[in-house]
Design a protein around this motif. Structure first.
Motif: not given
Length: 99
Positions: A15-31
């Motif tokens: 859960f921790i790895v998949s959540y962090i991985y997906s949120m990091i990838l999707s938070s790149k929208i800010v750039y």
């Protein structure tokens, strides 16, 4: 019951790895430039000045659309919470039966 606890302990790092991985990838929208990020907004108003002003719910919904690994984090998170609720309810039921 011990095999279920083992599965629960395995689900926590997944859960921790998949959540962090997906949120990091999707938070790149800010750039992204505004022309690329604004069409993806759902709850964030279209008149925001920067893509970094995106609401967290939009980051989550965009992750659901673009990154299927977040489904793993949702399922493992539901299992973790559901198992804890089940264990809690069983303990309450046992206490009531002993009284």
């Amino acid at each position: 019951m011990s095999k279920w606890w083992g599965l629960w302990w395995i689900c926590i790092p997944i859960f921790i790895v998949s959540y962090i991985y997906s949120m990091i990838l999707s938070s790149k929208i800010v750039y992204l430039p505004q022309s690329d990020c604004k069409p993806q907004f759902i709850f964030t108003p279209q008149d925001v000045q920067y893509c970094s002003d995106i609401y967290p719910i939009d980051v989550f919904l965009i992750a659901l659309k673009t990154n299927p690994i977040i489904y793993i984090s949702i399922l493992t998170g539901l299992y973790i919470v559901g198992f804890l609720v089940y264990v809690f309810l069983v303990k309450i039921q046992r206490r009531k039966s002993f009284s």
